[in-house]
Every structure is written in C-alpha cells, then in structure tokens.
Design a protein around this motif. Structure first.
Motif, PDB file in Angstrom:
ATOM      1  N   UNK A 216      44.444  29.992  -0.274  1.00 18.09           N
ATOM      2  CA  UNK A 216      45.781  30.570  -0.363  1.00 18.09           C
ATOM      3  C   UNK A 216      46.596  30.189   0.869  1.00 18.09           C
ATOM      4  N   UNK A 217      45.993  30.365   2.028  1.00 22.86           N
ATOM      5  CA  UNK A 217      46.717  30.128   3.275  1.00 22.86           C
ATOM      6  C   UNK A 217      47.114  28.665   3.456  1.00 22.86           C
ATOM      7  N   UNK A 218      46.193  27.743   3.190  1.00 22.70           N
ATOM      8  CA  UNK A 218      46.458  26.322   3.445  1.00 22.70           C
ATOM      9  C   UNK A 218      47.106  25.592   2.275  1.00 22.70           C
ATOM     10  N   UNK A 219      46.816  26.004   1.050  1.00 26.83           N
ATOM     11  CA  UNK A 219      47.274  25.256  -0.120  1.00 26.83           C
ATOM     12  C   UNK A 219      48.385  25.951  -0.910  1.00 26.83           C
ATOM     13  N   UNK A 220      48.195  27.210  -1.247  1.00 25.82           N
ATOM     14  CA  UNK A 220      49.110  27.896  -2.160  1.00 25.82           C
ATOM     15  C   UNK A 220      50.333  28.452  -1.453  1.00 25.82           C
ATOM     16  N   UNK A 221      50.141  29.158  -0.358  1.00 19.53           N
ATOM     17  CA  UNK A 221      51.285  29.744   0.341  1.00 19.53           C
ATOM     18  C   UNK A 221      52.333  28.700   0.729  1.00 19.53           C
ATOM     19  N   UNK A 222      51.941  27.537   1.271  1.00 21.41           N
ATOM     20  CA  UNK A 222      52.959  26.526   1.585  1.00 21.41           C
ATOM     21  C   UNK A 222      53.750  26.053   0.349  1.00 21.41           C
ATOM     22  N   UNK A 223      53.089  25.962  -0.798  1.00 22.65           N
ATOM     23  CA  UNK A 223      53.782  25.574  -2.031  1.00 22.65           C
ATOM     24  C   UNK A 223      54.809  26.629  -2.405  1.00 22.65           C
ATOM     25  N   UNK A 224      54.395  27.887  -2.374  1.00 19.53           N
ATOM     26  CA  UNK A 224      55.298  28.974  -2.759  1.00 19.53           C
ATOM     27  C   UNK A 224      56.452  29.130  -1.778  1.00 19.53           C
ATOM     28  N   UNK A 225      56.181  28.986  -0.498  1.00 19.13           N
ATOM     29  CA  UNK A 225      57.242  29.085   0.511  1.00 19.13           C
ATOM     30  C   UNK A 225      58.254  27.958   0.319  1.00 19.13           C
ATOM     31  N   UNK A 226      57.774  26.736   0.131  1.00 21.11           N
ATOM     32  CA  UNK A 226      58.674  25.588   0.000  1.00 21.11           C
ATOM     33  C   UNK A 226      59.474  25.601  -1.292  1.00 21.11           C
ATOM     34  N   UNK A 227      58.885  26.130  -2.364  1.00 18.64           N
ATOM     35  CA  UNK A 227      59.512  25.999  -3.674  1.00 18.64           C
ATOM     36  C   UNK A 227      60.076  27.285  -4.260  1.00 18.64           C
ATOM     37  N   UNK A 228      59.654  28.431  -3.763  1.00 15.82           N
ATOM     38  CA  UNK A 228      60.015  29.689  -4.410  1.00 15.82           C
ATOM     39  C   UNK A 228      60.723  30.677  -3.485  1.00 15.82           C
ATOM     40  N   UNK A 229      60.511  30.542  -2.184  1.00 20.93           N
ATOM     41  CA  UNK A 229      60.995  31.542  -1.236  1.00 20.93           C
ATOM     42  C   UNK A 229      62.508  31.702  -1.242  1.00 20.93           C
ATOM     43  N   UNK A 230      63.252  30.630  -1.482  1.00 18.92           N
ATOM     44  CA  UNK A 230      64.710  30.738  -1.424  1.00 18.92           C
ATOM     45  C   UNK A 230      65.247  31.724  -2.453  1.00 18.92           C
ATOM     46  N   UNK A 231      64.558  31.906  -3.572  1.00 18.93           N
ATOM     47  CA  UNK A 231      64.993  32.887  -4.586  1.00 18.93           C
ATOM     48  C   UNK A 231      64.152  34.163  -4.583  1.00 18.93           C
ATOM     49  N   UNK A 232      62.887  34.042  -4.175  1.00 14.74           N
ATOM     50  CA  UNK A 232      61.968  35.185  -4.259  1.00 14.74           C
ATOM     51  C   UNK A 232      61.585  35.699  -2.875  1.00 14.74           C
ATOM     52  N   UNK A 233      62.606  35.845  -2.012  1.00  7.33           N
ATOM     53  CA  UNK A 233      62.375  36.421  -0.684  1.00  7.33           C
ATOM     54  C   UNK A 233      62.928  37.843  -0.687  1.00  7.33           C
ATOM     55  N   UNK A 234      63.324  38.342   0.450  1.00 10.18           N
ATOM     56  CA  UNK A 234      63.824  39.709   0.537  1.00 10.18           C
ATOM     57  C   UNK A 234      65.192  39.939  -0.090  1.00 10.18           C
ATOM     58  N   UNK A 235      65.960  38.866  -0.342  1.00  7.80           N
ATOM     59  CA  UNK A 235      67.318  39.058  -0.852  1.00  7.80           C
ATOM     60  C   UNK A 235      67.734  38.048  -1.916  1.00  7.80           C
ATOM     61  N   UNK A 236      66.828  37.245  -2.412  1.00  6.39           N
ATOM     62  CA  UNK A 236      67.171  36.189  -3.363  1.00  6.39           C
ATOM     63  C   UNK A 236      67.396  36.675  -4.773  1.00  6.39           C
ATOM     64  N   UNK A 237      68.016  35.806  -5.563  1.00  7.72           N
ATOM     65  CA  UNK A 237      68.329  36.114  -6.951  1.00  7.72           C
ATOM     66  C   UNK A 237      67.079  36.392  -7.779  1.00  7.72           C
ATOM     67  N   UNK A 238      66.025  35.610  -7.563  1.00 11.32           N
ATOM     68  CA  UNK A 238      64.785  35.806  -8.305  1.00 11.32           C
ATOM     69  C   UNK A 238      64.165  37.164  -8.049  1.00 11.32           C
ATOM     70  N   UNK A 239      64.232  37.612  -6.805  1.00  8.42           N
ATOM     71  CA  UNK A 239      63.716  38.935  -6.468  1.00  8.42           C
ATOM     72  C   UNK A 239      64.572  40.011  -7.130  1.00  8.42           C
ATOM     73  N   UNK A 240      65.884  39.843  -7.101  1.00 10.18           N
ATOM     74  CA  UNK A 240      66.786  40.834  -7.696  1.00 10.18           C
ATOM     75  C   UNK A 240      66.556  40.956  -9.201  1.00 10.18           C
TER      76      UNK A 240
END
Length: 132
Positions: A27-51
């Motif tokens: 998770x730490x080396x492989x998955x988290x970097x993928x999710x941060x790079x590709x998903x974080x902009x919408x699924x962070x603390x204030x993004x549209x995906x999270x809302x």
C-alpha cells in the motif's frame, strides 16, 4: 558482443519480471502513490469527488471506510470491490474513475491510470488490501 548484451538484457528482464510479480503489492510503496497522483485532487479534504461520494484517499483508513454509500474495497475480492471496478472500467461510463479516463489516457493526462496501475490495485485488493 551486442548479441550477448541483448540476451543478457532479456534474461535480466525476465528475472526482474518474475521477482516483481511474486512480491506482495505494498500500500505504502505501490498503491498510495497511485491514488495520490490520480485521485487526490478530487478525493481530498475539499474536492468534488469527496463532496459527491464522501470518498477520501487521504489515508488508508479513509480508503477502507469507503463512501457515504459503504465500503469500496472487499479485501481479497477485487471483482466485488467498487474501487477496482470503477478504475478498471467495469461499471457504467458515468461513474468510471477518473472521469473521462479514456480521453485522459489518449491525451496523456497525468490523472489517467495506466493498465499497470490498475493491475496493481487489483492485485493489492486480491492480496487482502493490507496496510503494508
């Protein structure tokens, strides 16, 4: 000489491929970097995906919590995990992630998941979606 180097390169590639396939996905080396790079902009603390969904990729715990509709990962079963199904385009076009994935991939956009990244997510879930 070039033939030997070419053969050596092929042997090294095969060895690397076999070794890397047998190691568990981290998770730490492989998955988290993928999710941060590709998903974080919408699924962070204030993004549209999270809302819209309530799904955050900020932490392992928030990923495992899932959305306001329930979990998105069934450890050990990628086929039943909506996170995998969404990124692997096994759901309706309107809910595939990231949005407009095929268009993003064709344009070389950074948020387009590659087939290799999708395979890592699938393997990680099938291996139990561990926090490793």
């Amino acid at each position: 000489m070039q033939t030997r180097i070419g053969k050596l390169a092929i042997v090294m590639f095969v060895i690397f491929s076999v070794v890397s396939c047998s190691l568990p996905v981290s998770f730490k080396k492989d998955i988290n970097p993928i999710l941060v790079a590709n998903c974080l902009s919408c699924h962070d603390g204030s993004g549209e995906g999270l809302a819209v969904s309530g799904f955050s990729v900020l932490t392992y715990d928030s990923i495992m919590k899932g959305t306001k509709y329930g979990p998105v990962i069934e450890p050990g079963n990628s086929a039943s995990s909506s996170l995998y199904r969404m990124v692997a385009h096994k759901v309706d076009l309107e809910i595939q992630m990231p949005p407009h994935h095929d268009e993003a991939l064709a344009k070389g956009r950074e948020d387009a998941l590659t087939p290799g990244q999708i395979k890592f997510i699938e393997r990680w879930i099938d291996e139990g979606a561990k926090n490793n």
